[in-house]
Design an enzyme around this catalytic site. Structure first.
Site, short mmCIF file in Angstrom:
data_model
loop_
_atom_site.label_atom_id
_atom_site.label_comp_id
_atom_site.label_asym_id
_atom_site.label_seq_id
_atom_site.Cartn_x
_atom_site.Cartn_y
_atom_site.Cartn_z
N HIS A 62 0.86 -1.19 0.00
CA HIS A 62 0.00 0.00 0.00
C HIS A 62 0.89 1.24 0.00
O HIS A 62 1.92 1.28 0.68
CB HIS A 62 -0.93 0.01 1.22
CG HIS A 62 -2.12 -0.89 1.05
ND1 HIS A 62 -2.92 -1.29 2.09
CD2 HIS A 62 -2.64 -1.46 -0.08
CE1 HIS A 62 -3.89 -2.07 1.62
NE2 HIS A 62 -3.73 -2.20 0.32
N ASP A 64 0.92 4.12 1.33
CA ASP A 64 1.35 4.84 2.54
C ASP A 64 2.48 4.12 3.28
O ASP A 64 3.00 4.64 4.27
CB ASP A 64 0.16 5.12 3.48
CG ASP A 64 -0.59 3.88 3.93
OD1 ASP A 64 -0.78 2.95 3.13
OD2 ASP A 64 -1.01 3.84 5.11
N HIS A 65 2.89 2.95 2.79
CA HIS A 65 3.98 2.21 3.45
C HIS A 65 5.22 2.07 2.57
O HIS A 65 6.26 1.64 3.04
CB HIS A 65 3.49 0.82 3.87
CG HIS A 65 2.40 0.89 4.88
ND1 HIS A 65 2.60 0.64 6.22
CD2 HIS A 65 1.10 1.26 4.76
CE1 HIS A 65 1.46 0.81 6.87
NE2 HIS A 65 0.53 1.20 6.00
N HIS A 137 -4.21 -8.19 7.39
CA HIS A 137 -4.59 -7.06 6.54
C HIS A 137 -4.97 -7.64 5.18
O HIS A 137 -5.32 -8.81 5.08
CB HIS A 137 -3.39 -6.12 6.44
CG HIS A 137 -3.69 -4.77 5.86
ND1 HIS A 137 -4.79 -4.03 6.23
CD2 HIS A 137 -3.02 -4.02 4.95
CE1 HIS A 137 -4.77 -2.89 5.56
NE2 HIS A 137 -3.71 -2.85 4.78
N ASP A 208 0.04 -2.80 8.87
CA ASP A 208 -1.42 -2.76 8.96
C ASP A 208 -1.95 -4.15 9.30
O ASP A 208 -1.57 -5.13 8.68
CB ASP A 208 -2.01 -2.29 7.63
CG ASP A 208 -1.73 -0.82 7.37
OD1 ASP A 208 -1.12 -0.18 8.24
OD2 ASP A 208 -2.12 -0.31 6.29
ZN LIG Z 1 -2.56 -1.08 4.14
ZN LIG Z 2 -1.52 1.85 5.97
#
Ligand SMILES: [Zn+2]
Ligand SMILES: [Zn+2]
Length: 304
Positions: A62, A64-65, A137, A208
Site C-alpha cells: 500500500h 502509505d507504506h 490485513h 497494517d
Molecule cells: Zn494497508
Molecule cells: Zn496503511
C-alpha cells in the site's frame, strides 16, 4: 539502540503525522520498518544519516507504506552512498524497485538487494534475526519481529584471576565465548568465568493489521510491540472490515502475547488528539503509549 518514529499517520498524512516509517538504529546499522512518502525528509529532521549500513523492511505494497522508497533511493544516490541497501518486502516489491530504476532518471550509486519474502526467518545476522508473519490485513502483508540473540553472560574478573588467567587477550576470548589455554597447559572454559547468558531484546512491528493470531504469536514476550490502531473502538466493525485495528484490538494482542510495552501508531487523520485512543487501549493494557512523529526511545539491554 534507538527507536525513532518517523511517520505515525494512517493512509493520509496530516500536518502532525507523516506516513508509516520506524527507524531502529543499532551500532552502525539502520533498520527501517516501512517507508511511507516523506520518510527521507523525516530522517533528515531526526538527524538520521543516509550512508550507514541499512535494511528496509516493507510490510505491504500500500502506498502509505512504500512510496517513500523512490525519494530515499534518489537522495542516497545524490549524496554518493556506496554501502549496499537491502530491501525486504512481499510480492511486488521487486517490480516496484525495478520500475523506479527504469523510469525515474537518476543513477544509483550503490547496490540495492531486493528480497521478496514470505513468512519465516527473512534475515539472520550474527547478533539478531528478523522474522516475518502474515498479518491480518489485505494479503500479502507482513508483520516483522526483530529478535536479538542471547548475549554472553557477565564476565567475572575475580573468577578469572583465581584461575590464573592473565588480564588481556585471553580475557577477551573468554568474554566472547571461546575457551583458552594457559601457559601451564590448563584449559579454561568460558562457563568457568561467565554468568548465565542474558536474554536478547525483541521488537515487533505489525504494519497494517486487524485482529490476528499470527501477530499474537509473532509478538510473544516482545519488549516492545509497535501496533497499528487506525480507528477508535467505536469503529471496530469498520476497522476489522478494512483489515485495521482499534486500540482495544491492539491492547488485546499485547496482553495475549505478554509483551512489556505497547506503542500505537498508524493513527487515522480524523483524530487531531489521540488521547481517546490511548485511554481505550489502557483499559486493557496499561503500559501503552501513542506514537507521535519523532518520538524517540532507547531500548535498554536486559541485565541478569
Ligand atoms: Zn494497508
Ligand atoms: Zn496503511
Amino acid at each position: 539502540m534507538k527507536i525513532t518514529f518517523l511517520g505515525t499517520g494512517g493512509s493520509i498524512p496530516t500536518p502532525q503525522r507523516g506516513l508509516s516509517a520506524v527507524a531502529v538504529r543499532r551500532k552502525n546499522e539502520l533498520l527501517l520498518f516501512d517507508c511511507g512518502e516523506g520518510t527521507q525528509r523525516q530522517m533528515i529532521q531526526a538527524g538520521i544519516g543516509f550512508h550507514r549500513k541499512a535494511k528496509v523492511f516493507v510490510t505491504h505494497m500500500h502506498g502509505d507504506h512504500v512510496l517513500g522508497l523512490p525519494g530515499l533511493l534518489q537522495t542516497m544516490s545524490l549524496l554518493g552512498r556506496t554501502n549496499e541497501l537491502e530491501i525486504y518486502g512481499p510480492e511486488g516489491i521487486k517490480d516496484f524497485v525495478e520500475a523506479i530504476n527504469r523510469t525515474v532518471r537518476f543513477t544509483l550509486t550503490f547496490p540495492v538487494k531486493v528480497s521478496e519474502i514470505d513468512e519465516g526467518i527473512v534475515c539472520e545476522e550474527k547478533e539478531y534475526m528478523v522474522t516475518a508473519a502474515q498479518s491480518g490485513h489485505m494479503s500479502p502483508s507482513l508483520a516483522y519481529a526483530w529478535t536479538e540473540k542471547p548475549r554472553p553472560g557477565r564476565f567475572h574478573t575475580k573468577k578469572a584471576q583465581k584461575l590464573g588467567v592473565p588480564e588481556g587477550p585471553l580475557w577477551s576470548k573468554l568474554q566472547s565465548g571461546e575457551s583458552v589455554r594457559l601457559a601451564d597447559g590448563r584449559i579454561v572454559e568460558p562457563e568457568m568465568v561467565l554468568g548465565a547468558s542474558r536474554a536478547g531484546r525483541k521488537i515487533v512491528y505489525t504494519g497494517d493489521t486487524g485482529p490476528s493470531e499470527n501477530v499474537v504469536r509473532l509478538a510473544e514476550n516482545a519488549d516492545l510491540l509497535i501496533h497499528e490502531a487506525t480507528f477508535e473502538d467505536e469503529m471496530k466493525e469498520r476497522a476489522i472490515e478494512d483489515g485495521h485495528s482499534t486500540p482495544s484490538i491492539a491492547a488485546e494482542t499485547a496482553k495475549k502475547a505478554g509483551v512489556k510495552r505497547l506503542i500505537l501508531t498508524h493513527i487515522s487523520a480524523r483524530y487531531k488528539d489521540a488521547d481517546r485512543l490511548l485511554q481505550q487501549a489502557k483499559q486493557i493494557f496499561v503500559n501503552t503509549e501513542v506514537a507521535e512523529d519523532f518520538l524517540e526511545l532507547e531500548l535498554p539491554l536486559q541485565e541478569d
